[in-house]
Design a protein around this motif. Structure first.
Motif, PDB file in Angstrom:
ATOM      1  N   LEU A 271     -32.572 -15.244 -10.883  1.00  0.00           N
ATOM      2  CA  LEU A 271     -32.521 -17.292 -11.201  1.00  0.00           C
ATOM      3  C   LEU A 271     -34.130 -17.179 -10.107  1.00  0.00           C
ATOM      4  CD1 LEU A 271     -29.112 -17.408 -10.160  1.00  0.00           C
ATOM      5  CD2 LEU A 271     -30.005 -18.802 -12.262  1.00  0.00           C
ATOM      6  N   ALA A 272     -34.681 -18.221 -10.419  1.00  0.00           N
ATOM      7  CA  ALA A 272     -36.033 -18.588  -9.680  1.00  0.00           C
ATOM      8  C   ALA A 272     -35.910 -18.854  -8.793  1.00  0.00           C
ATOM      9  CB  ALA A 272     -36.601 -19.887 -10.808  1.00  0.00           C
ATOM     10  N   LEU A 329     -24.958 -21.709  -7.149  1.00  0.00           N
ATOM     11  CA  LEU A 329     -24.991 -22.303  -8.362  1.00  0.00           C
ATOM     12  C   LEU A 329     -23.756 -23.798  -8.710  1.00  0.00           C
ATOM     13  CD1 LEU A 329     -25.760 -19.550 -11.115  1.00  0.00           C
ATOM     14  CD2 LEU A 329     -26.774 -21.300 -10.562  1.00  0.00           C
ATOM     15  N   THR A 330     -24.152 -24.405  -9.679  1.00  0.00           N
ATOM     16  CA  THR A 330     -22.797 -25.829  -9.511  1.00  0.00           C
ATOM     17  C   THR A 330     -22.134 -24.327 -10.390  1.00  0.00           C
ATOM     18  OG1 THR A 330     -24.281 -26.600 -10.696  1.00  0.00           O
ATOM     19  CG2 THR A 330     -24.462 -27.649  -8.340  1.00  0.00           C
ATOM     20  N   PRO A 331     -20.787 -25.090 -10.839  1.00  0.00           N
ATOM     21  CA  PRO A 331     -20.009 -24.401 -11.593  1.00  0.00           C
ATOM     22  C   PRO A 331     -21.031 -24.918 -13.459  1.00  0.00           C
ATOM     23  CG  PRO A 331     -18.525 -25.611 -10.012  1.00  0.00           C
ATOM     24  CD  PRO A 331     -20.133 -25.850  -9.947  1.00  0.00           C
ATOM     25  N   GLU A 332     -21.334 -25.805 -13.233  1.00  0.00           N
ATOM     26  CA  GLU A 332     -22.039 -26.304 -14.257  1.00  0.00           C
ATOM     27  C   GLU A 332     -23.336 -25.108 -14.863  1.00  0.00           C
ATOM     28  OE1 GLU A 332     -21.042 -28.542 -12.467  1.00  0.00           O
ATOM     29  OE2 GLU A 332     -19.535 -29.196 -13.444  1.00  0.00           O
ATOM     30  N   GLN A 333     -24.150 -24.989 -13.592  1.00  0.00           N
ATOM     31  CA  GLN A 333     -25.532 -24.185 -13.643  1.00  0.00           C
ATOM     32  C   GLN A 333     -24.850 -22.768 -13.956  1.00  0.00           C
ATOM     33  OE1 GLN A 333     -26.659 -25.223  -9.776  1.00  0.00           O
ATOM     34  NE2 GLN A 333     -28.052 -26.070 -10.524  1.00  0.00           N
ATOM     35  N   ALA A 334     -23.410 -22.420 -13.045  1.00  0.00           N
ATOM     36  CA  ALA A 334     -23.118 -21.234 -13.434  1.00  0.00           C
ATOM     37  C   ALA A 334     -23.036 -20.981 -14.971  1.00  0.00           C
ATOM     38  CB  ALA A 334     -22.398 -21.065 -12.521  1.00  0.00           C
ATOM     39  N   VAL A 335     -22.192 -21.816 -15.573  1.00  0.00           N
ATOM     40  CA  VAL A 335     -21.536 -21.767 -16.751  1.00  0.00           C
ATOM     41  C   VAL A 335     -23.269 -21.567 -17.564  1.00  0.00           C
ATOM     42  CG1 VAL A 335     -20.702 -22.576 -18.990  1.00  0.00           C
ATOM     43  CG2 VAL A 335     -19.493 -23.280 -17.019  1.00  0.00           C
ATOM     44  N   HIS A 336     -23.829 -22.509 -17.975  1.00  0.00           N
ATOM     45  CA  HIS A 336     -25.350 -22.254 -18.084  1.00  0.00           C
ATOM     46  C   HIS A 336     -26.178 -20.799 -18.389  1.00  0.00           C
ATOM     47  CE1 HIS A 336     -28.775 -24.522 -19.827  1.00  0.00           C
ATOM     48  NE2 HIS A 336     -29.958 -23.253 -18.930  1.00  0.00           N
ATOM     49  N   TRP A 337     -25.873 -20.251 -17.203  1.00  0.00           N
ATOM     50  CA  TRP A 337     -26.926 -18.894 -16.298  1.00  0.00           C
ATOM     51  C   TRP A 337     -25.950 -18.278 -17.721  1.00  0.00           C
ATOM     52  CZ3 TRP A 337     -24.313 -15.247 -12.914  1.00  0.00           C
ATOM     53  CH2 TRP A 337     -24.632 -14.877 -12.899  1.00  0.00           C
ATOM     54  N   LEU A 338     -24.413 -18.439 -17.721  1.00  0.00           N
ATOM     55  CA  LEU A 338     -24.008 -16.665 -18.619  1.00  0.00           C
ATOM     56  C   LEU A 338     -23.646 -17.579 -19.963  1.00  0.00           C
ATOM     57  CD1 LEU A 338     -20.768 -17.247 -17.021  1.00  0.00           C
ATOM     58  CD2 LEU A 338     -21.336 -16.249 -15.794  1.00  0.00           C
ATOM     59  N   ASP A 339     -23.634 -18.531 -20.336  1.00  0.00           N
ATOM     60  CA  ASP A 339     -23.419 -19.397 -21.593  1.00  0.00           C
ATOM     61  C   ASP A 339     -23.142 -17.695 -22.876  1.00  0.00           C
ATOM     62  OD1 ASP A 339     -21.693 -21.280 -22.472  1.00  0.00           O
ATOM     63  OD2 ASP A 339     -23.758 -21.409 -23.949  1.00  0.00           O
ATOM     64  N   ALA A 340     -24.035 -17.432 -22.767  1.00  0.00           N
ATOM     65  CA  ALA A 340     -24.611 -16.625 -24.104  1.00  0.00           C
ATOM     66  C   ALA A 340     -23.608 -15.532 -24.427  1.00  0.00           C
ATOM     67  CB  ALA A 340     -25.886 -16.183 -24.223  1.00  0.00           C
ATOM     68  N   GLU A 341     -23.027 -15.282 -22.497  1.00  0.00           N
ATOM     69  CA  GLU A 341     -22.476 -13.664 -22.794  1.00  0.00           C
ATOM     70  C   GLU A 341     -20.853 -14.047 -23.418  1.00  0.00           C
ATOM     71  OE1 GLU A 341     -23.817 -10.957 -21.573  1.00  0.00           O
ATOM     72  OE2 GLU A 341     -25.026 -11.850 -21.834  1.00  0.00           O
ATOM     73  N   LEU A 342     -20.101 -15.740 -22.806  1.00  0.00           N
ATOM     74  CA  LEU A 342     -19.237 -15.801 -23.039  1.00  0.00           C
ATOM     75  C   LEU A 342     -18.882 -15.908 -24.144  1.00  0.00           C
ATOM     76  CD1 LEU A 342     -19.010 -18.879 -19.921  1.00  0.00           C
ATOM     77  CD2 LEU A 342     -18.293 -16.363 -19.367  1.00  0.00           C
ATOM     78  N   PRO A 343     -17.097 -15.512 -25.205  1.00  0.00           N
ATOM     79  CA  PRO A 343     -16.777 -15.788 -25.852  1.00  0.00           C
ATOM     80  C   PRO A 343     -17.017 -17.260 -26.751  1.00  0.00           C
ATOM     81  CG  PRO A 343     -15.286 -15.145 -24.324  1.00  0.00           C
ATOM     82  CD  PRO A 343     -16.286 -15.362 -23.639  1.00  0.00           C
TER      83      PRO A 343
END
Ligand code: GLU
Ligand code: ZN
Length: 470
Positions: A271-272, A329-343
């Protein structure tokens, strides 16, 4: 009134931005824009043979990602541009002319071969190699004769024979160099191309830069640049030279050696704000031990706390700040951060739940792969140590757990009480074998949060498996 601070970052597009450059850029940014002054970005692409436009694009993107915004640059002219040296030829031409007209520069007709012969002779005589002054005193007839041979002259700066050049380096303190050691240096090559330190110095001055922070490798250019700007009667910035950033093996980080680049870090999921917290402490002391929000970096930066010793890249330190950044990270930021890894078939709600549950246990998005099987698949084999914990608990324990789960479901508090009653175990002796059987590992988020996220069929299968195997 104090003149406004203007700092700059002046990358050459010869490769991707690496951490050493990023640190220089960050410190310049903090000294300038973030402290109420201006920060500008100039692309030093006068050396047309090297690098390419793709590196300009990637370096700008990397700087923006790090949060280092600029007030003026190649994409944003403020009237002092253009901000790409390759577009500043006419400006340089006017200055060459002025220098030559006033006698500060002269045409040099020496060929590379002649210069090389002179250099070897000096080295053989144990003298430091420098331009021997061959063309310094040529009169107009001698010049015309050489031009008639078809020789294209370079333009050389006439360094004073005597005197000492002194300056106060912003990082290294007082510096002084005898002019006689410098040798007349080239401003414009025979092919008409400008020399790096000519453009670099005049651009800083023309762009009203007041403080230059740059790598140590440019320290030896500074006396020449000071002489040049003085000859042109142009304002001179103050210079500060940062010690190099070395990699773990002690070699300097460099674009061309393929050292850690900002782009690679971003792609791995750093993360930056983590990279920023790391760089803030790299060769710069006095920042607090705890996390600093990027908006507070400038307040925690001071020129006089810059070290003079080389800094070493330390991946463990970087990861420490990464952990801190991920936690924040907020939950929304965390989802954005790992989104590509989730089913792909997960709903937004499932994504938020997963991120909320595991955020504290992930360092990189790819770590998701360690946890997805816990929630929806086969567990990898246990370590020998974890396996022995299950063996010690024994089949009866897991049979009791299965029955208890039947009765109370995924409420871990109730499950624990029930199991305690049935087996007499408590505390770690109860929860550790349960955790290992259910998740395949001994660490992770609170079991109370994790258990409801595991499908009941999987819970039953895992407890049954543990009862059979041990
Ligand atoms: N273009 C130079 C480099 O990338 C910058 C030198 C300077 O900052 O003055 O090394
Ligand atoms: Zn010459």
């Amino acid at each position: 009134m104090e003149p406004i601070t203007v700092t700059r970052f002046a990358p050459s597009p010869t490769g991707a931005l690496h951490l050493g450059n990023a640190r220089t850029a960050l410190f310049s940014f903090l000294l300038g824009r973030a402290s109420g002054g201006r920060f500008i970005l100039r692309i030093e692409d006068s050396d047309r043979g090297r690098g390419g436009p793709e590196f300009i694009v990637s370096q700008l993107a990397d700087l923006a990602w790090l949060g280092l915004s600029w007030d003026a640059g190649p994409d944003r002219d403020d009237g002092r541009g253009p901000y790409r040296q390759s577009e500043r030829g006419p400006i340089y031409d006017g200055l060459y002319e002025k220098l030559e007209f006033e006698g500060y520069a002269y045409p040099c007709y020496c060929t590379p071969l002649e210069l090389d012969v002179a250099r070897r002779a000096q080295l053989a005589a144990s003298q430091p190699p420098r331009y021997p002054g061959t063309c310094r005193g040529l009169d107009s007839a001698a010049r015309a004769a050489r031009a008639a041979e078809g020789r294209q002259p370079a333009l050389r700066f006439r360094v004073p024979d005597a005197g000492v050049i002194e300056f106060e380096d912003l990082v290294r303190g007082p510096q002084s160099v005898a002019a006689a050691t410098l040798g007349d240096f080239v401003l414009r090559r025979a092919d008409g191309g400008p020399m790096f330190f000519f453009c670099n110095a005049v651009d800083d001055s023309l762009m009203d830069v007041t403080q230059v922070l740059r790598g140590d490798d440019h320290l030896s250019n500074t006396p020449r640049q000071l002489l040049l700007l003085q000859a042109l009667k142009m304002p001179v910035p103050r210079y500060g030279h940062l010690p190099l950033l070395l990699d773990a093996s002690g070699a300097p980080l460099s674009k061309r050696r393929g050292s850690t680049t900002v782009g690679e870090l971003r792609e791995r999921g750093y993360l930056a704000a983590a990279v920023g917290n790391y760089l803030l402490r790299l060769g710069h002391t006095g920042a607090p031990d705890q996390w600093v929000e990027p908006a507070e970096f400038a307040r925690n930066f001071s020129l006089d706390r810059l070290g003079r010793a080389p800094a070493h890249f330390d991946a463990a330190q970087l990861d420490h700040w990464q952990r801190e950044a991920v936690r924040r990270l907020t939950p929304e930021q965390a989802v954005h951060w790992l989104d590509a890894e989730l089913p792909a078939d997960w709903s937004g709600q499932q994504r938020l739940e997963f991120a909320g549950l595991l955020q504290g246990n992930l360092l990189f998005p790819a770590d998701t792969a360690d946890w997805l099987p816990v929630l929806r698949g086969d567990l990898p084999p246990l370590t020998a140590e974890d396996s022995s914990v299950l063996a010690e608990a024994g089949p009866a324990f897991f049979e009791a757990a299965l029955t208890a789960y039947h009765e109370v479901g995924a409420d871990v508090g109730a499950l624990g009480r029930e199991l305690k009653q049935r087996t007499g175990r408590k505390g770690a002796a109860l929860f550790m074998p349960l955790r290992i059987a259910l998740t395949g590992r001994h660490d992770g988020p609170e079991l109370a949060a994790l258990l409801p996220a595991i499908p009941a069929a999987l819970v039953r299968a895992r407890l049954t498996g543990a009862a059979r195997a041990h």
